[in-house]
Design an enzyme around this catalytic site. Sequence first.
Site, PDB file in Angstrom:
ATOM      1  N   ASP A  85     -16.485  27.810 -24.211  1.00 36.94           N
ATOM      2  CA  ASP A  85     -16.196  26.951 -23.070  1.00 36.94           C
ATOM      3  C   ASP A  85     -15.448  25.699 -23.506  1.00 36.94           C
ATOM      4  OD1 ASP A  85     -17.673  28.718 -21.576  1.00 36.94           O
ATOM      5  OD2 ASP A  85     -19.418  27.412 -21.360  1.00 36.94           O
ATOM      6  N   GLU A 116     -17.206  23.626 -18.698  1.00 35.24           N
ATOM      7  CA  GLU A 116     -18.531  23.072 -18.399  1.00 35.24           C
ATOM      8  C   GLU A 116     -18.438  21.555 -18.493  1.00 35.24           C
ATOM      9  OE1 GLU A 116     -22.896  22.665 -20.408  1.00 35.24           O
ATOM     10  OE2 GLU A 116     -22.035  24.688 -20.382  1.00 35.24           O
ATOM     11  N   ASP A 175     -32.807  20.052 -21.840  1.00 40.29           N
ATOM     12  CA  ASP A 175     -31.708  20.479 -22.706  1.00 40.29           C
ATOM     13  C   ASP A 175     -30.620  19.432 -22.865  1.00 40.29           C
ATOM     14  OD1 ASP A 175     -32.893  22.885 -23.230  1.00 40.29           O
ATOM     15  OD2 ASP A 175     -31.755  24.005 -21.751  1.00 40.29           O
ATOM     16  N   LYS A 198     -23.025  28.982 -33.978  1.00 40.41           N
ATOM     17  CA  LYS A 198     -23.860  30.168 -33.862  1.00 40.41           C
ATOM     18  C   LYS A 198     -23.634  31.197 -34.970  1.00 40.41           C
ATOM     19  CE  LYS A 198     -24.496  29.804 -28.876  1.00 40.41           C
ATOM     20  NZ  LYS A 198     -24.207  30.387 -27.558  1.00 40.41           N
TER      21      LYS A 198
END
Length: 376
Positions: free
Chosen positions: A148, A188, A233, A306
Site C-alpha cells: 500500500d 491507506e 493498533d 515481513k
Amino acid sequence: MSVVDRDEPVASRSVWHGDGTAGEDDRGFGLVETAPARPMGEARPGRHHPSLARPEGARGSSRTHLRSFRLAEAISLDALDSGAAACSNPEAVGGELHVADDMAVWQSVAAVQTERVLRLVREVFGYDVLGAYEHGSAVLGGVQPTSDVDILVITKRPASLLEKRQLVEGLMTISARWPPPGPERCVEVTVVAQPQVRPWRYPPSFDLQYGEWLRKRFENGDDSALQATVNPDLTTLLTIVLLGDQPLFGPPPSELLDPVLTDDCVEAMVSDIDVFMNGFEGDTRNLLLTLARIWQTVVTGIIDRKDRAAMWVQERLPSDYQQLMERARAMYLGLQPDEWTGWPSEARACADYMISQIQREVTRRQPGLVLRLATG
C-alpha cells in the site's frame, strides 16, 4: 505495563500490517465506531491540485520536504497510463518486462499517488494540517508491487463530517481497488488529530482512516465508517512513524507526537492475536507473516519487514513448518500465487505454534526492551 485510560471504550482491533490504527469520539458523532477487521483498491486521473506549500510560520527542519514529489514531477499521467498498460500486458511492448522495469513503473505510479494524496489533504484541511508521514513498507524497506501507499496525517483538530466526506471522496479516486489491476497501489491514509494522541495515552484514537477494506461502506454512504475510532493498533503505526522519521511534509514527527511506551506497543501487537485469527482462512499468508513479525519484535525489539521476519522465524520453527513459512514469504514477494488449497490444517498448526511461542516470550520478557526499526 504502563497503560493509561483503560476506561476508554476499546472499539477497534485490526491486523497489524506494520502500520496500525486508532480513534475516539469525534465532534458531531457522539459514538465511538468499531473499525472492521482488515480483509484487504483503481486510480483515475483527477483534477489538478494546487502545489503544496507550508503555511507561513510553520515549523520545519532541513528534512522537511516532499520526498515523493521529485520523481513524480517528471512523470506525466499519460506516461503512467502507458506504464500501466505495459505492466498488465507485456506483449504490448514486444515481450516480457524485466522485474526491475516493472518495479520502476510501480514506484513511479506510487510517487504520483502520494503527491495526489498530499495535495488532497492540504486542499481539505488547509492550514490545520500539521504534517504527513510515511509508514509501513516504505519505512521498513520492504516495498513490494502489492504494498500500500501508507500515509499518516496529523491535524490540529478533529475534522468535520463534511471534511471527512470530501477526503474520502478524493481518496477513492486515487486508491486502486483491491486487488490492484495494474501498477496503481491501494492507498491507506490515517488521520490523527493531535489532541487525540498528545499527551500519549493507551489505547490511542484516530480521527479517520481510509483503506480499501472500507470502500464499500464509503460507497454506500455509511457515515459510521467516518467516525473517530479507538484502536490499539495505532500504537504500532505511531511507533514506526516516530522511529522511521520520514516526513512527506511538516516537521519531524517527534515535534508533533509524544513517545510511545514500549509496553503499550507490545500489548497492542499481542492482545490482538485472538481477534484477527478469526479471519485466518481468508488471509492466511498475511496472518502467518504478521505472527512472524510479532514474534521477532517481542523477542528482539526489532520491527522488520515481513519477508525478513519470515526468515528470522524459519530458523526457530520445527522443520515441518519451515516450508509453510517459506511459502508465505514467496507469496509476499510475488514469487508464487497466494493460494493455500490443500494446506489449511498445516498452516493453522504453524500459526498456533507461533502464537504459543509469542505468549511464552511475553511472559519471559525482561524490562528495558527498546524498540527499533530494522536496518538494511
